[in-house]
Design a protein around this motif. Structure first.
Motif, PDB file in Angstrom:
ATOM      1  N   ALA A   1     -29.882  33.070 -19.829  1.00  0.00           N
ATOM      2  CA  ALA A   1     -28.654  32.485 -19.269  1.00  0.00           C
ATOM      3  C   ALA A   1     -28.097  33.368 -18.156  1.00  0.00           C
ATOM      4  O   ALA A   1     -27.653  32.854 -17.114  1.00  0.00           O
ATOM      5  N   THR A   2     -28.130  34.675 -18.348  1.00  0.00           N
ATOM      6  CA  THR A   2     -27.654  35.591 -17.308  1.00  0.00           C
ATOM      7  C   THR A   2     -28.525  35.475 -16.065  1.00  0.00           C
ATOM      8  O   THR A   2     -28.003  35.433 -14.940  1.00  0.00           O
TER       9      THR A   2
ATOM     10  N   TYR B   1     -35.150  29.451 -21.437  1.00  0.00           N
ATOM     11  CA  TYR B   1     -33.782  29.284 -21.952  1.00  0.00           C
ATOM     12  C   TYR B   1     -33.707  28.057 -22.862  1.00  0.00           C
ATOM     13  O   TYR B   1     -33.120  28.123 -23.948  1.00  0.00           O
TER      14      TYR B   1
ATOM     15  N   SER C   1     -29.366  34.799 -24.186  1.00  0.00           N
ATOM     16  CA  SER C   1     -28.389  35.507 -23.357  1.00  0.00           C
ATOM     17  C   SER C   1     -29.036  36.068 -22.090  1.00  0.00           C
ATOM     18  O   SER C   1     -28.470  35.953 -20.994  1.00  0.00           O
ATOM     19  N   TYR C   2     -30.210  36.668 -22.224  1.00  0.00           N
ATOM     20  CA  TYR C   2     -30.918  37.188 -21.049  1.00  0.00           C
ATOM     21  C   TYR C   2     -31.260  36.065 -20.070  1.00  0.00           C
ATOM     22  O   TYR C   2     -31.051  36.189 -18.862  1.00  0.00           O
TER      23      TYR C   2
ATOM     24  N   GLY D   1     -35.903  38.608 -21.642  1.00  0.00           N
ATOM     25  CA  GLY D   1     -35.824  37.430 -22.496  1.00  0.00           C
ATOM     26  C   GLY D   1     -37.150  37.125 -23.174  1.00  0.00           C
ATOM     27  O   GLY D   1     -37.187  36.763 -24.353  1.00  0.00           O
TER      28      GLY D   1
ATOM     29  N   GLU E   1     -32.706  28.222 -26.810  1.00  0.00           N
ATOM     30  CA  GLU E   1     -31.580  27.466 -27.353  1.00  0.00           C
ATOM     31  C   GLU E   1     -32.047  26.427 -28.373  1.00  0.00           C
ATOM     32  O   GLU E   1     -31.327  26.126 -29.320  1.00  0.00           O
TER      33      GLU E   1
ATOM     34  N   ASN F   1     -34.336  39.830 -16.135  1.00  0.00           N
ATOM     35  CA  ASN F   1     -33.815  39.010 -17.225  1.00  0.00           C
ATOM     36  C   ASN F   1     -34.904  38.140 -17.819  1.00  0.00           C
ATOM     37  O   ASN F   1     -34.909  37.893 -19.029  1.00  0.00           O
TER      38      ASN F   1
ATOM     39  N   SER G   1     -31.097  34.601 -30.049  1.00  0.00           N
ATOM     40  CA  SER G   1     -29.763  34.685 -29.467  1.00  0.00           C
ATOM     41  C   SER G   1     -29.754  35.643 -28.284  1.00  0.00           C
ATOM     42  O   SER G   1     -29.200  35.340 -27.223  1.00  0.00           O
ATOM     43  N   SER G   2     -30.400  36.790 -28.456  1.00  0.00           N
ATOM     44  CA  SER G   2     -30.482  37.760 -27.358  1.00  0.00           C
ATOM     45  C   SER G   2     -31.294  37.208 -26.203  1.00  0.00           C
ATOM     46  O   SER G   2     -30.913  37.356 -25.037  1.00  0.00           O
TER      47      SER G   2
ATOM     48  N   ASN H   1     -32.173  28.314 -31.429  1.00  0.00           N
ATOM     49  CA  ASN H   1     -30.809  28.587 -31.882  1.00  0.00           C
ATOM     50  C   ASN H   1     -30.105  27.329 -32.382  1.00  0.00           C
ATOM     51  O   ASN H   1     -28.982  27.411 -32.881  1.00  0.00           O
TER      52      ASN H   1
END
Length: 121
Positions: free
Chosen positions: A24-25, A49, A21-22, A7, A53, A3, A17-18, A56
């Motif tokens: 955060a996972t 992360y 997500s990576y 990311g 963000e 991840n 955004s992608s 974002n």
């Protein structure tokens, strides 16, 4: 680890955004003990992360993640990236004075001093 790499690749392509997500996972897959056993992975996932963000515009999430990094970081140098992201976020919100305070704190934590005219007393 996958991840983190996915990311980072998404960040390099400006698909924030992608990438968020990576990251955060990856964070969700961590255990509390991983800050001790997989410190570098935890630090990188959280910092990336927060950066994603920030891009974002999810500033509340940035603040939450930075609080974790600042609480878990083992050294001042491990806090630099989180503090830089925090200062960028504050500046983007037109909170220039607060952003500058973060910068001053980092400089002082590094053992450096600023000229007296730059720092409010």
């Amino acid at each position: 680890m996958l991840n983190l790499r996915a990311g980072q690749k998404a960040m390099s392509l400006s698909t924030f955004s992608s990438s968020a997500s990576y990251f955060a996972t990856g964070i969700k897959l961590l255990n509390r003990e991983d800050w001790e056993h997989n410190y570098d992975l935890c630090l990188h996932l959280h910092n990336y992360y927060a950066d994603a963000e920030y891009c974002n515009g999810k500033f509340h999430e940035v603040e939450r993640v930075i609080e974790v990094v600042l609480a878990e970081a083992k050294s001042g140098s491990d806090k630099y990236r989180a503090n830089f992201t925090l200062a960028k976020m504050l500046a983007a919100q037109n909170k220039i004075h607060e952003a500058m305070e973060i910068g001053y704190k980092v400089v002082f934590d590094m053992g450096q001093h600023l000229p007296s005219g730059l720092v409010d007393k």
